[in-house]
Design an enzyme around this catalytic site. Structure first.
Site, PDB file in Angstrom:
ATOM      1  N   TYR A 163      17.345  34.420   7.738  1.00 35.55           N
ATOM      2  CA  TYR A 163      17.630  33.519   9.202  1.00 35.55           C
ATOM      3  C   TYR A 163      19.056  32.818   8.640  1.00 35.55           C
ATOM      4  O   TYR A 163      18.960  32.460   7.452  1.00 35.55           O
ATOM      5  CB  TYR A 163      16.448  32.571   9.070  1.00 35.55           C
ATOM      6  CG  TYR A 163      16.946  31.343  10.405  1.00 35.55           C
ATOM      7  CD1 TYR A 163      16.289  31.730  11.551  1.00 35.55           C
ATOM      8  CD2 TYR A 163      17.411  30.336   9.733  1.00 35.55           C
ATOM      9  CE1 TYR A 163      16.676  30.715  12.293  1.00 35.55           C
ATOM     10  CE2 TYR A 163      17.806  29.385  10.856  1.00 35.55           C
ATOM     11  CZ  TYR A 163      17.303  29.640  12.147  1.00 35.55           C
ATOM     12  OH  TYR A 163      17.638  28.516  13.039  1.00 35.55           O
TER      13      TYR A 163
ATOM     14  N   GLU B 233      21.927  30.815  16.419  1.00 35.62           N
ATOM     15  CA  GLU B 233      21.107  31.335  15.612  1.00 35.62           C
ATOM     16  C   GLU B 233      20.975  32.801  15.475  1.00 35.62           C
ATOM     17  O   GLU B 233      20.921  33.561  16.198  1.00 35.62           O
ATOM     18  CB  GLU B 233      19.794  30.936  16.194  1.00 35.62           C
ATOM     19  CG  GLU B 233      18.381  30.737  15.462  1.00 35.62           C
ATOM     20  CD  GLU B 233      17.260  29.918  15.967  1.00 35.62           C
ATOM     21  OE1 GLU B 233      17.005  28.970  15.487  1.00 35.62           O
ATOM     22  OE2 GLU B 233      16.757  30.295  17.097  1.00 35.62           O
TER      23      GLU B 233
END
Lengths: 387, 290
Positions: free
Chosen positions: A109, A197
């Site tokens: 991530y 993101e």
């Protein structure tokens, strides 16, 4: 402002961040040709809606042939996709992104957003990619590694390098990840993003580091200096009433309650929603008509509120400061003549010339209940819709 | 007495010839605020419609008038620059009313503001009023009464609502600070609370927060450990859904943080008198004062 994954990936390409090869289409019959063009035995067909959680909702599927790609595209385009972010009513899918399949080694991530506590952007990475990052943050906060970014220096090479090694990457993967992070910061900074993101960021068996998914939100206050961004806005992703309200420069957010509210000022508008709940009902919307609150804005406000069929009553709550209440009262009277208000209406005006305003409202001949204060107003509107 | 704004401030208006700046300059003067001049580049040497001298730069204004305070009404794209101009000219208190400044612009200037001896209030705020002394901002003066309650709030009209309730109950205010509704502001709740806590003439504090961020939680921790005065709190947005911006750029619940619930719990844990209803703010303060 929010954009689609395929649009976000276009932006990443501009910053030399590797994204999977792929194409977007609204037409299922294109899917076969795209499959052949991509040339990998497996392709991924991904529904393009703004909400997250698409995979779990059945909006992301693997296709192993030309015909399967077409079938899946046909299935997904036009489907009503329900995810934890769309609400139970779901969202119609209008297009799919079809991307090459790949041999994924690891999922990570990476994200950048503002750390409000420090008033600085922060880059966060985690080895727990592909999962709900909020859940990771809550259950295993030590698995999230953060670097605070000095907004005047930007993300420094040493920070990008630190983050890539912190993920356990080595050799060329670490080098690629470092450049990936530097590019990600550049995209965030140059485009005035409020959130970037990548979940997941992946390493592949053929030696690549790339953004398998991407979400970018922009700072609305900075859109004026990005001529190319507003055209990425997809109005079909927004509530039609909210789109309509934005044309009149009204700040409107649709909610699911029964009482429409019209208020001046964002804080008071939220507090009005709260007191409606406290009085035993729930708000149908947030609506800030701004400091002006003239006949025109009030008229448009009524129109927007009444377009919501769930509305059983309206509470107008205005604290007249610099703007005099008698003027606002005249505005309300005029608006009420132009708009057919077919539900109970409670009006509370406070501030400059409030008494005079009350008289104007009471003598207007228009069906409404005049309230003395915030509590009185909330109780009166809740009482009126329950009768 | 009061915090931040006392009889001694010498105040200039940046953007004095603009529509907002000009209108509110008249309002501030009418309230009795001590304004000494204004700044509009290119109009230096002229006099404003209010009879105040106009300067081309804050530096000139400070040199000629001895100004130590500024109120900023310049448009969003120039506002961050205007704050730094004030800082470099030696201003000690800047109140930025402007709404809609890009977050990046604020993020870039805030480290300089924090490292200086200038306090920044706002942006996107109604300003500061010390009732009976003066007002630097856009709030309606007449609803305020001089007294001993300090009010701190992220919003405009909701502050007026709270002040209206206090005044109606005979609870006057020492100073009301509108700290602003943006994600990045100069003076967060915690710093404003410190000022009020240290002010000998403030006997009670009203803290009005909103969903989004963790500033109310941080202030609550400080209050629990350091503040002996009664504090009344309210959080707007108890009914707001996550992920939706409620008007103010800063009023958004994101990543599970910044909910009304966690803020109200933090305040309650700190011994703050928490109002569930915004109609109770005045009454709760009366109760808290005993």
């Amino acid at each position: 402002m929010k954009i689609h994954e395929y649009q976000a990936k276009e932006i990443l390409r501009k910053y030399k961040i590797t994204v999977p090869n792929g194409e977007v289409t609204e037409n299922p019959s294109d899917a076969g040709a795209i499959y052949n063009k991509l040339g990998t035995p497996v392709v991924v067909v991904k529904a393009q809606i703004h909400a997250g959680g698409r995979g779990k909702g059945g909006g992301v599927k693997l296709a192993k042939s030309e015909t399967e790609a077409e079938e899946l595209a046909k299935q997904i385009i036009g489907m009503n996709l329900v995810t934890h972010q769309t609400g139970p009513e779901g969202k119609e899918v209008l297009r799919v992104l079809i991307e090459e399949g790949m041999d994924i080694k690891h999922e990570f991530y990476a994200g950048i957003t503002l750390d409000r506590k420090q008033s600085k952007p922060v880059m966060m990475v985690s080895t727990e990619g592909g999962m709900d990052i909020e859940e990771v943050a809550e259950k295993t906060p030590d698995k999230i590694i953060k670097e605070t970014i000095d907004p005047n220096l930007g993300l420094l090479p040493n920070q990008a390098s630190y983050l890539s090694y912190a993920l356990g990457l080595e050799g060329d993967y670490a080098k690629q990840a470092r450049n990936f992070f530097l590019g990600l910061w550049k995209a965030y900074d140059n485009e005035d993003a409020s959130l970037v993101e990548i979940n997941p960021l992946v390493t592949t068996g053929d030696g690549r580091v790339l953004a398998l998914d991407c979400k970018i939100d922009f700072d609305d206050n900075a859109l004026y200096r990005h001529a190319d961004l507003p055209e990425l806005r997809d109005l079909t992703e927004e509530d039609p009433l909210e789109v309509e309200a934005s044309k009149y420069h009204l700040n409107y957010v649709r909610l699911d309650g029964a009482i429409g509210c019209m208020v001046n000022g964002a804080g008071l508008a939220m507090a009005t929603m709260d007191i409606i709940k406290y009085a035993g009902s729930s708000p149908a919307n947030f609506l800030d008509v701004g400091g002006g609150a003239n006949p025109e804005t009030v008229t448009n406000g009524f129109k927007i509120i009444l377009s919501d069929k769930n509305v059983k009553g309206i509470f107008v709550n205005i604290f007249g400061g610099i703007v005099r209440c008698d003027r606002i009262a005249n505005g309300i009277v005029e608006a009420a003549k132009n708009v057919d208000i077919n539900v109970p209406l409670v009006v509370r005006l406070a501030g400059t010339n409030a008494e005079l305003a009350k008289e104007i409202l009471e003598n207007s001949g228009i069906q409404m209940i005049v309230a003395n204060d915030l509590k009185d107003g909330a109780e009166k509107i809740v009482g009126a819709i329950n009768n | 007495m009061a915090v931040l704004l006392t009889e001694n401030n010498k105040i200039i208006v940046q953007g004095i010839t603009g529509k907002e700046g000009s209108f509110h300059t008249a309002q501030m003067l009418e309230y009795g605020t001590k304004l000494v001049g204004g700044v509009t580049p290119g109009k230096g040497g002229q006099e404003s419609e209010h009879g105040l001298p106009i300067f081309n730069s804050v530096k000139d204004a400070v040199k000629e008038t001895g100004a130590d305070t500024t109120v900023i009404f310049v448009p969003p794209s120039f506002a961050a620059d205007a704050v730094i101009e004030a800082l470099n000219a030696g201003i000690k208190l800047a109140v930025c009313i402007t709404e809609g400044i890009p977050v990046k612009d604020m993020a870039k200037i805030i480290p300089y503001v924090r490292n200086s001896d200038m306090k920044l209030i706002g942006p996107n705020c109604p300003g500061i009023i010390s009732p009976g002394i003066g007002k630097i901002g856009i709030m309606p003066g007449f609803i305020h009464t001089p007294g001993k309650i300090g009010v701190i709030s992220r919003s405009g009209t909701l502050t007026y609502e709270a002040v209206g309730q206090l005044s109606a109950l005979g609870l006057g205010q020492s100073t009301c600070i509108g700290i602003g509704g943006d994600p990045i502001i100069g003076l967060p709740h915690l710093e404003a609370v410190k000022l009020m806590a240290e002010d000998p003439d403030t006997e009670g504090i009203v803290m009005i927060g909103e969903i989004g961020g963790t500033a109310e939680e941080e202030a609550s921790v400080y209050i629990k450990q350091n503040v002996k005065k009664p504090v009344v709190g309210f959080i707007a947005g108890q009914t707001a859904p996550p992920g939706r911006r409620m008007g103010h750029a800063g009023a958004i619940i994101s990543g599970g943080a910044g909910t009304a619930e966690t803020k109200m719990k933090a305040m309650s844990d700190a011994g703050i008198y928490v109002c569930e209803s915004p109609a109770e703010i005045g009454l709760k303060m009366k109760e808290a004062l005993g």
